[in-house]
Design a protein around this motif. Structure first.
Motif, PDB file in Angstrom:
ATOM      1  N   PHE A 105       0.829  -1.211   0.000  1.00  0.00           N
ATOM      2  CA  PHE A 105       0.000   0.000   0.000  1.00  0.00           C
ATOM      3  C   PHE A 105       0.862   1.260   0.000  1.00  0.00           C
ATOM      4  CE2 PHE A 105      -2.647   3.251   2.132  1.00  0.00           C
ATOM      5  CZ  PHE A 105      -3.686   3.300   1.210  1.00  0.00           C
ATOM      6  N   LYS A 106       1.881   1.288   0.838  1.00  0.00           N
ATOM      7  CA  LYS A 106       2.765   2.452   0.918  1.00  0.00           C
ATOM      8  C   LYS A 106       3.534   2.641  -0.393  1.00  0.00           C
ATOM      9  CE  LYS A 106       5.612   4.382   4.595  1.00  0.00           C
ATOM     10  NZ  LYS A 106       6.362   4.054   5.810  1.00  0.00           N
ATOM     11  N   THR A 107       3.978   1.534  -0.967  1.00  0.00           N
ATOM     12  CA  THR A 107       4.686   1.592  -2.243  1.00  0.00           C
ATOM     13  C   THR A 107       3.759   2.074  -3.351  1.00  0.00           C
ATOM     14  OG1 THR A 107       6.121  -0.216  -1.545  1.00  0.00           O
ATOM     15  CG2 THR A 107       6.044   0.247  -3.901  1.00  0.00           C
ATOM     16  N   ALA A 108       2.542   1.561  -3.378  1.00  0.00           N
ATOM     17  CA  ALA A 108       1.587   1.967  -4.414  1.00  0.00           C
ATOM     18  C   ALA A 108       1.211   3.436  -4.283  1.00  0.00           C
ATOM     19  CB  ALA A 108       0.332   1.090  -4.344  1.00  0.00           C
ATOM     20  N   LEU A 109       1.032   3.933  -3.053  1.00  0.00           N
ATOM     21  CA  LEU A 109       0.723   5.353  -2.868  1.00  0.00           C
ATOM     22  C   LEU A 109       1.858   6.236  -3.380  1.00  0.00           C
ATOM     23  CD1 LEU A 109      -1.022   5.797   0.599  1.00  0.00           C
ATOM     24  CD2 LEU A 109      -1.941   6.280  -1.665  1.00  0.00           C
ATOM     25  N   THR A 110       3.086   5.841  -3.095  1.00  0.00           N
ATOM     26  CA  THR A 110       4.229   6.605  -3.595  1.00  0.00           C
ATOM     27  C   THR A 110       4.254   6.562  -5.115  1.00  0.00           C
ATOM     28  OG1 THR A 110       5.462   6.021  -1.606  1.00  0.00           O
ATOM     29  CG2 THR A 110       6.724   6.910  -3.444  1.00  0.00           C
ATOM     30  N   ALA A 111       4.002   5.394  -5.678  1.00  0.00           N
ATOM     31  CA  ALA A 111       3.988   5.256  -7.135  1.00  0.00           C
ATOM     32  C   ALA A 111       2.892   6.114  -7.763  1.00  0.00           C
ATOM     33  CB  ALA A 111       3.799   3.788  -7.520  1.00  0.00           C
ATOM     34  N   ILE A 112       1.737   6.164  -7.132  1.00  0.00           N
ATOM     35  CA  ILE A 112       0.655   7.013  -7.647  1.00  0.00           C
ATOM     36  C   ILE A 112       1.079   8.473  -7.596  1.00  0.00           C
ATOM     37  CG2 ILE A 112      -1.687   7.855  -7.167  1.00  0.00           C
ATOM     38  CD1 ILE A 112      -2.323   4.916  -6.265  1.00  0.00           C
ATOM     39  N   GLY A 113       1.691   8.871  -6.498  1.00  0.00           N
ATOM     40  CA  GLY A 113       2.141  10.257  -6.375  1.00  0.00           C
ATOM     41  C   GLY A 113       3.141  10.652  -7.448  1.00  0.00           C
ATOM     42  N   THR A 114       4.039   9.727  -7.794  1.00  0.00           N
ATOM     43  CA  THR A 114       5.033  10.067  -8.816  1.00  0.00           C
ATOM     44  C   THR A 114       4.509   9.871 -10.235  1.00  0.00           C
ATOM     45  OG1 THR A 114       6.029   7.854  -8.793  1.00  0.00           O
ATOM     46  CG2 THR A 114       6.993   9.518  -7.320  1.00  0.00           C
ATOM     47  N   SER A 115       3.341   9.240 -10.386  1.00  0.00           N
ATOM     48  CA  SER A 115       2.836   8.982 -11.737  1.00  0.00           C
ATOM     49  C   SER A 115       1.699   9.906 -12.162  1.00  0.00           C
ATOM     50  CB  SER A 115       2.375   7.530 -11.856  1.00  0.00           C
ATOM     51  OG  SER A 115       1.225   7.313 -11.071  1.00  0.00           O
ATOM     52  N   ILE A 116       1.311  10.825 -11.304  1.00  0.00           N
ATOM     53  CA  ILE A 116       0.246  11.766 -11.678  1.00  0.00           C
ATOM     54  C   ILE A 116       0.661  12.560 -12.920  1.00  0.00           C
ATOM     55  CG2 ILE A 116      -1.042  13.802 -10.920  1.00  0.00           C
ATOM     56  CD1 ILE A 116      -1.975  11.305  -9.517  1.00  0.00           C
ATOM     57  N   ASP A 117       1.950  12.907 -13.017  1.00  0.00           N
ATOM     58  CA  ASP A 117       2.404  13.640 -14.202  1.00  0.00           C
ATOM     59  C   ASP A 117       2.266  12.795 -15.460  1.00  0.00           C
ATOM     60  OD1 ASP A 117       4.464  11.973 -13.323  1.00  0.00           O
ATOM     61  OD2 ASP A 117       6.046  13.332 -14.004  1.00  0.00           O
ATOM     62  N   ALA A 118       2.397  11.469 -15.332  1.00  0.00           N
ATOM     63  CA  ALA A 118       2.211  10.595 -16.490  1.00  0.00           C
ATOM     64  C   ALA A 118       0.758  10.620 -16.963  1.00  0.00           C
ATOM     65  CB  ALA A 118       2.642   9.166 -16.165  1.00  0.00           C
ATOM     66  N   MET A 119      -0.159  10.822 -16.019  1.00  0.00           N
ATOM     67  CA  MET A 119      -1.558  10.954 -16.398  1.00  0.00           C
ATOM     68  C   MET A 119      -1.753  12.225 -17.214  1.00  0.00           C
ATOM     69  SD  MET A 119      -5.052  11.003 -14.097  1.00  0.00           S
ATOM     70  CE  MET A 119      -4.535   9.591 -13.150  1.00  0.00           C
ATOM     71  N   ALA A 120      -1.109  13.303 -16.789  1.00  0.00           N
ATOM     72  CA  ALA A 120      -1.204  14.559 -17.537  1.00  0.00           C
ATOM     73  C   ALA A 120      -0.589  14.407 -18.925  1.00  0.00           C
ATOM     74  CB  ALA A 120      -0.519  15.679 -16.770  1.00  0.00           C
ATOM     75  N   VAL A 121       0.510  13.667 -19.010  1.00  0.00           N
ATOM     76  CA  VAL A 121       1.121  13.406 -20.314  1.00  0.00           C
ATOM     77  C   VAL A 121       0.140  12.621 -21.184  1.00  0.00           C
ATOM     78  CG1 VAL A 121       2.928  12.066 -21.477  1.00  0.00           C
ATOM     79  CG2 VAL A 121       3.515  13.585 -19.591  1.00  0.00           C
ATOM     80  N   GLY A 122      -0.536  11.651 -20.589  1.00  0.00           N
ATOM     81  CA  GLY A 122      -1.540  10.895 -21.328  1.00  0.00           C
ATOM     82  C   GLY A 122      -2.637  11.781 -21.872  1.00  0.00           C
ATOM     83  N   VAL A 123      -3.020  12.784 -21.089  1.00  0.00           N
ATOM     84  CA  VAL A 123      -4.018  13.753 -21.566  1.00  0.00           C
ATOM     85  C   VAL A 123      -3.490  14.436 -22.829  1.00  0.00           C
ATOM     86  CG1 VAL A 123      -5.182  15.934 -21.052  1.00  0.00           C
ATOM     87  CG2 VAL A 123      -5.072  14.150 -19.312  1.00  0.00           C
ATOM     88  N   GLY A 124      -2.228  14.882 -22.772  1.00  0.00           N
ATOM     89  CA  GLY A 124      -1.634  15.540 -23.938  1.00  0.00           C
ATOM     90  C   GLY A 124      -1.505  14.609 -25.129  1.00  0.00           C
TER      91      GLY A 124
END
Length: 185
Positions: A105-124
């Motif tokens: 859970f802690k690892t996944a939360l950190t991964a989500i936090g660092t991957s939010i920018d990848a979501m924005a890239v996906g939008v682009g």
């Protein structure tokens, strides 16, 4: 988008996860390659899925996601970082045992936090001619490799810092959050 550009995009998307992985590795008791790979796969999987989610969102509501993605990433990483610093500042019992495995859970939360920018890239990416499946796969694979290497590098950092490695890891997560936020302001 050509394959070389996609590779550079994937490398750029994995740099914040790499920095966070160094902090993760520093907090573990001599992580082995299998644990580093496990953490890498968690990060890589999440990092591969988020551009797909962003791409789908980009088809409908791109302005909203882009307006808030950096704040979400910042908040998640700062909260996790402060928690790690708090744990590192606790008075140490004579020989506090560092965990040999990061909780999922802690690892996944950190991964989500660092991957939010990848979501924005996906939008682009929704607005240009790109194979989103190839882009997501490259981002996920690159992140898996970079995070695995980061955890192993963190092993060295952890042995140098000892019990205070948790503080280093927390400061690293906060720095990544500030870096993400500052890149969008």
């Amino acid at each position: 988008m050509n394959p070389i550009a996609l590779l550079f995009l994937a490398l750029a998307m994995s740099t914040d996860a790499f920095a966070a992985a160094i902090g993760k590795g520093a907090t573990l008791n001599r992580p082995h390659l299998l644990e580093a790979l496990r953490i890498g796969l968690i990060f890589g999987s999440i990092e591969a899925v988020t551009p797909l989610i962003g791409w789908l969102i980009g088809r409908s509501a791109s302005a909203y996601v882009e307006a808030w993605d950096h704040w979400i990433a910042f908040a998640l990483l700062v909260v996790l970082g402060l928690h790690m610093i708090h744990e590192g500042l606790k008075p140490s019992e004579e020989e506090t045992e560092k965990p040999s495995r990061q909780p999922f859970f802690k690892t996944a939360l950190t991964a989500i936090g660092t991957s939010i920018d990848a979501m924005a890239v996906g939008v682009g990416l929704a607005f240009i001619d790109v194979n989103i499946w190839l882009a997501a796969a490259l981002i996920g694979l690159t992140t898996t490799v970079m995070v695995t290497l980061g955890v192993m590098l963190g092993r060295v950092v952890g042995s140098v810092l000892g019990h205070r490695a948790e503080i280093f890891g927390g400061l690293t997560l906060i720095a990544v959050g500030v870096w993400i936020l500052s890149g969008h302001l």
